[in-house]
Scaffold this active site. Structure first.
Site: not given
Ligand code: SAH
Length: 231
Positions: A80
């Site tokens: 993000s």
């Molecule tokens: N906080 C992270 C944001 C990553 S993007 C950072 O700073 O890098 C959001 C993430 O949520 C992705 O990696 C995606 O695979 C994950 N995600 C989506 N649905 C999910 C679920 N049901 N359970 C666990 N992770 C999930």
């Protein structure tokens, strides 16, 4: 920049290799993207200044890691934008003694920031390659001792370690009922809610009289999906 410590829970330090131009970029990021846009919590500012964001992206993207944008982290996912990480962290109003569940570890950057702000972070990621890489990066930052990671479906929350003081969701979609159930009284759920890439940050506080909801910034996150992906 200093940050407060408490007797029970010493604040972690982050082992950043001295890479001076990147440190300068990081200080500028905090000043121009975070402070200038109204983030005031000194603990959030200190955490953003301390965590080496460039370690959470591929080496080829390190030079852009302090830019004012999200970046790809593989498997179609993103780290993000720095401001959004700071904004969500500030909205949780963490004091230092909380247990926080994060849904969507991704590269682990938000996890690292949260680990600087609370007692323990539990973080669930559905894509195995991202989960594995986040574990290595967080170990490199010497933060793994206050973080528990799981490769699993965050829609179920994490019953084993519930209840939590806060749950933060870093993928956009609709709230899972499990999350509210797994919050302590007074606990906070913060998530980007909505469909098809058009989301709004929503903060819900679990009170004895029901749920108090505040609708905040419009934003766009990668989608919240169900199931585990062995990529
Ligand atoms: N906080 C992270 C944001 C990553 S993007 C950072 O700073 O890098 C959001 C993430 O949520 C992705 O990696 C995606 O695979 C994950 N995600 C989506 N649905 C999910 C679920 N049901 N359970 C666990 N992770 C999930």
């Amino acid at each position: 920049m200093g940050y407060s410590t408490t007797a029970e829970s010493p604040r972690p330090t982050v082992n950043a290799t001295p890479t001076l131009p990147l440190e300068r970029s990081r200080r500028r990021m905090v000043r121009e993207q975070i402070e200038a846009r109204g983030i005031r919590d000194p603990r959030v500012l200190a955490a953003m200044a301390a965590v080496p964001r460039h370690l959470f992206v591929d080496e080829g993207l390190a030079a852009r890691s302090y830019h004012d944008c999200a970046l790809p982290i593989g498997a179609g996912q993103t780290i993000s934008q720095p401001f959004m990480v700071a904004r969500m962290s500030e909205l949780l109003q963490l004091k230092g003694n909380e247990r926080v569940l994060e849904i969507g570890t991704g590269c682990g950057y938000q996890t690292a920031i949260l680990a600087m702000l609370c007692q323990r972070v539990y973080s669930v990621e559905r894509i195995r390659s991202l989960h594995d890489r986040a574990r290595n990066t967080l170990r490199q930052c010497r933060l793994l001792n206050r973080i528990t990671l799981l490769c699993g479906d965050g829609l179920m929350g994490w019953e084993k370690y519930a209840p939590f003081d806060a749950i933060v969701v870093t993928a956009g979609g609709m709230a899972s009922p499990a999350w509210m159930e797994q919050l302590n009284p007074g606990g906070v759920l913060l998530m980007p809610e909505g469909e098809h890439g058009s989301h709004q940050l929503v903060k819900r506080v679990k009170t004895p009289l029901g749920v108090e909801e505040t609708r905040l910034d419009f934003c766009s996150f990668v989608p919240l999906l169900s199931g585990v992906q062995d990529l």
